[in-house]
Motif scaffolding. Structure first.
Motif, PDB file in Angstrom:
ATOM      1  N   LYS A  47     -15.770  -0.454  -1.634  1.00 39.77           N
ATOM      2  CA  LYS A  47     -14.677   0.096  -2.448  1.00 39.77           C
ATOM      3  C   LYS A  47     -13.542  -0.906  -2.656  1.00 39.77           C
ATOM      4  N   ALA A  48     -13.798  -2.164  -2.349  1.00 35.26           N
ATOM      5  CA  ALA A  48     -12.760  -3.196  -2.456  1.00 35.26           C
ATOM      6  C   ALA A  48     -12.244  -3.322  -3.888  1.00 35.26           C
ATOM      7  N   LYS A  49     -10.935  -3.537  -3.992  1.00 33.87           N
ATOM      8  CA  LYS A  49     -10.307  -3.772  -5.290  1.00 33.87           C
ATOM      9  C   LYS A  49      -9.436  -5.015  -5.195  1.00 33.87           C
ATOM     10  N   LEU A  50      -9.303  -5.697  -6.303  1.00 39.65           N
ATOM     11  CA  LEU A  50      -8.407  -6.853  -6.365  1.00 39.65           C
ATOM     12  C   LEU A  50      -7.363  -6.556  -7.429  1.00 39.65           C
ATOM     13  N   VAL A  51      -6.096  -6.622  -7.037  1.00 39.62           N
ATOM     14  CA  VAL A  51      -5.004  -6.347  -7.978  1.00 39.62           C
ATOM     15  C   VAL A  51      -4.285  -7.664  -8.249  1.00 39.62           C
ATOM     16  N   TYR A  52      -4.164  -8.002  -9.528  1.00 39.13           N
ATOM     17  CA  TYR A  52      -3.464  -9.230  -9.898  1.00 39.13           C
ATOM     18  C   TYR A  52      -1.990  -8.932 -10.150  1.00 39.13           C
ATOM     19  N   ALA A 111      -1.825 -14.674  -1.615  1.00 37.56           N
ATOM     20  CA  ALA A 111      -2.035 -13.291  -1.157  1.00 37.56           C
ATOM     21  C   ALA A 111      -0.674 -12.629  -0.985  1.00 37.56           C
ATOM     22  N   VAL A 112      -0.513 -11.404  -1.507  1.00 40.14           N
ATOM     23  CA  VAL A 112       0.787 -10.733  -1.476  1.00 40.14           C
ATOM     24  C   VAL A 112       0.790  -9.544  -0.515  1.00 40.14           C
ATOM     25  N   LYS A 113      -0.161  -8.615  -0.687  1.00 37.38           N
ATOM     26  CA  LYS A 113      -0.174  -7.452   0.210  1.00 37.38           C
ATOM     27  C   LYS A 113      -1.563  -6.834   0.256  1.00 37.38           C
ATOM     28  N   LEU A 114      -1.786  -6.066   1.309  1.00 36.95           N
ATOM     29  CA  LEU A 114      -3.057  -5.374   1.491  1.00 36.95           C
ATOM     30  C   LEU A 114      -2.760  -3.894   1.690  1.00 36.95           C
ATOM     31  N   THR A 115      -3.257  -3.062   0.786  1.00 32.88           N
ATOM     32  CA  THR A 115      -3.063  -1.613   0.889  1.00 32.88           C
ATOM     33  C   THR A 115      -4.423  -0.946   0.896  1.00 32.88           C
ATOM     34  N   ASP A 116      -4.794  -0.391   2.067  1.00 31.78           N
ATOM     35  CA  ASP A 116      -6.125   0.205   2.219  1.00 31.78           C
ATOM     36  C   ASP A 116      -7.201  -0.828   1.843  1.00 31.78           C
ATOM     37  N   ASN A 117      -7.947  -0.552   0.760  1.00 35.47           N
ATOM     38  CA  ASN A 117      -9.011  -1.488   0.384  1.00 35.47           C
ATOM     39  C   ASN A 117      -8.648  -2.319  -0.850  1.00 35.47           C
ATOM     40  N   ALA A 118      -7.349  -2.374  -1.185  1.00 36.47           N
ATOM     41  CA  ALA A 118      -6.887  -3.132  -2.358  1.00 36.47           C
ATOM     42  C   ALA A 118      -6.070  -4.347  -1.918  1.00 36.47           C
ATOM     43  N   LEU A 119      -6.539  -5.528  -2.306  1.00 32.46           N
ATOM     44  CA  LEU A 119      -5.817  -6.769  -2.010  1.00 32.46           C
ATOM     45  C   LEU A 119      -5.054  -7.198  -3.261  1.00 32.46           C
ATOM     46  N   SER A 120      -3.734  -7.385  -3.126  1.00 30.95           N
ATOM     47  CA  SER A 120      -2.921  -7.862  -4.251  1.00 30.95           C
ATOM     48  C   SER A 120      -2.707  -9.362  -4.106  1.00 30.95           C
ATOM     49  N   ILE A 131      -5.642  -7.109  10.637  1.00 31.68           N
ATOM     50  CA  ILE A 131      -6.053  -7.638   9.327  1.00 31.68           C
ATOM     51  C   ILE A 131      -4.840  -7.657   8.403  1.00 31.68           C
ATOM     52  N   THR A 132      -4.580  -8.816   7.821  1.00 33.41           N
ATOM     53  CA  THR A 132      -3.460  -8.958   6.875  1.00 33.41           C
ATOM     54  C   THR A 132      -4.007  -9.408   5.523  1.00 33.41           C
ATOM     55  N   ALA A 133      -3.150  -9.342   4.535  1.00 34.88           N
ATOM     56  CA  ALA A 133      -3.544  -9.805   3.200  1.00 34.88           C
ATOM     57  C   ALA A 133      -3.962 -11.276   3.268  1.00 34.88           C
TER      58      ALA A 133
END
Length: 475
Positions: free
Chosen positions: A74-79, A34-43, A3-5
């Motif tokens: 627990k998904a998060k979206l980081v802008y 899409a920039v990066k995926l860290t645990d459950n946070a997609l940037s 799984i990737t960002a």
């Protein structure tokens, strides 16, 4: 397959694409990277701060659903905002998301705090360099209910204003929209409501502002990158009074920001009071979502005051100014100046001034001279009665025939022309025009206006009718 960002975002996009309009998808989702995926946070990277705000205001729910499907509860979206690194990353999903049974999430989402936000909220009314935390109401204490005299022409609006001032935000008159022509007392009534609320509820924050000034403040806020501060400032107001909302016409950015402010205030039981020169149904270039909110409460029309009300207004004005004037002169002025309250009071002030400066007694002859000069120098406001008379004379018929139920073509066309010119030359609502021209409804007036427009462009003879009557009304 790992799984990737990009793979997570591609799956989100597939879901989003199926649930929104193609043009909206192209505009608001294709530019996102899409920039990066860290645990459950997609940037993800977005082009600007405005872009981020728009997503949060309009698409937060679908973003939340699509990301939860991919990364769990627990998904998060980081802008990451391109070219605006000073603002840091934004994490909107740490905020409360409105429940799925809500039809709109827009007003809630603009409350998301920015990481760079200073503890002190910017007040758009404060002059730079002058420290002033208190929000001044901008109200004129001279405009009160005491000197806003009641008559048949304003009874509904005045009574609604009193109800709102007794229980701001707690009546069904929210928003209260007061509309009518120039000089009939819209601004006076708006101030009177605000002044009365301040007297009864000193702890409430009441603010009066013209739509023009509100628009200018918004433009300045955008230029200075203070849009969120601007929104937050207006969201803390308890009673917001906006004068001349028709000024928002065609200004999509201002309408959008006011839509969010309005929603927030309304949902939190705050009172909104608006004035306009037109009824909501007659406003041009105002977004439907905003117009629908204007209709949520009460729209009350201020009409031209009748003779008795005009006499009362003049007597009240003279009493407040400590001036005595013979009854016959007061009645003469009231009989000859009918258009609006502002002109009525202007004429009486001119009469007092002439008498004082020239040391002349106020007589009926002096009143006649002043009124004649005043009426001549004041732009005449064409009335619906006058329009019907001009059209009837032009087609050589009486007004009763013009207003009749007959379907004879030449009479129908004359009636449609009267309605067309009433809409063009007066501030009356479509419903008011229809009721005065043969007791028709607003839909008939709307149809008449469209018919006149169509015939003017296709029928040479009909176009001449329009041109001839326009000249007569413009004299």
């Amino acid at each position: 397959m790992s799984i990737t960002a990009q793979s997570v975002w591609d799956n989100c996009l597939e879901f989003i694409k199926d649930n929104i309009q193609p043009q909206a998808y192209k505009t608001w989702f294709e530019p996102i990277k899409a920039v990066k995926l860290t645990d459950n946070a997609l940037s993800v990277q977005v082009p600007s701060k405005f872009f981020y705000e728009w997503l949060e205001e309009h698409y937060v729910k679908i973003l939340k659903v699509s990301l939860t499907k991919e990364l769990g509860e627990k998904a998060k979206l980081v802008y990451i905002i391109k070219m605006e690194n000073t603002y840091g990353n934004k994490q909107p999903f740490t905020e409360k998301i409105p429940s799925s049974n809500r039809t709109s999430v827009k007003s809630q989402d603009v409350d998301i705090p920015l990481n760079n936000k200073s503890p002190e909220l910017r007040n758009p009314f404060v002059i730079p360099g002058i420290r002033n935390v208190k929000i001044e109401s901008q109200l004129n204490p001279n405009y009160s209910f005491e000197n806003f005299l009641e008559g048949d022409s304003n009874r509904l609006a005045r009574s609604a204003g009193l109800a709102v001032s007794a229980k701001p935000g707690g009546t069904s008159f929210n928003p209260l929209l007061v509309f009518g022509g120039v000089g009939l007392g819209k601004t006076h009534l708006a101030h009177a409501i605000g002044v009365d609320i301040k007297d009864k509820y000193p702890e409430k924050t009441v603010l009066y502002i013209s739509a023009e000034k509100f628009t200018q403040q918004y433009i300045d806020a955008v230029k200075k990158n203070n849009r969120n501060d601007f929104i937050h400032f207006y969201q803390i107001i308890d009673v917001l009074i906006i004068d001349d909302v028709q000024f928002f016409s065609g200004k999509t950015g201002t309408q959008d920001v006011f839509f969010h402010i309005f929603n927030h205030l309304h949902q939190n039981g705050k009172q909104v009071i608006l004035t306009s020169d037109k009824a909501p149904v007659d406003m041009q270039d105002i977004e439907q979502r905003l117009l629908s909110r204007f209709k949520w409460g009460l729209s009350a029309e201020l009409q031209t005051p009748d003779f008795e009300t005009r006499v009362s207004i003049l007597k009240n004005k003279l009493y407040r100014d400590g001036v005595e004037m013979p009854e016959e002169i007061v009645e003469y002025v009231a009989k000859n100046i009918k258009t609006n309250v502002r002109e009525l009071e202007g004429a009486i002030i001119s009469l007092i001034a002439q008498s004082s400066f020239n040391k002349k007694e106020i007589t009926i002859d002096l009143a006649r001279i002043i009124v004649e000069k005043f009426v001549k120098n004041t732009k005449r406001e064409v009335s619906i009665d006058y329009i019907q008379k001009v059209v009837s004379d032009y087609f050589q018929m009486d007004i009763d025939t013009l207003q009749s139920k007959t379907r004879k073509r030449h009479i129908v066309q004359a009636r449609q022309l009267a309605m067309f010119f009433a809409k063009k030359f007066t501030k009356a609502s479509l419903a008011s025009i229809g009721s005065q021209i043969g007791k028709r409804d607003h839909a008939t007036v709307l149809h008449a206006c469209k018919t006149v427009d169509n015939l003017s462009s296709t029928d040479k003879q009909f176009r001449k009718y329009v041109e001839d009557i326009t000249k007569k009304l413009s004299v």
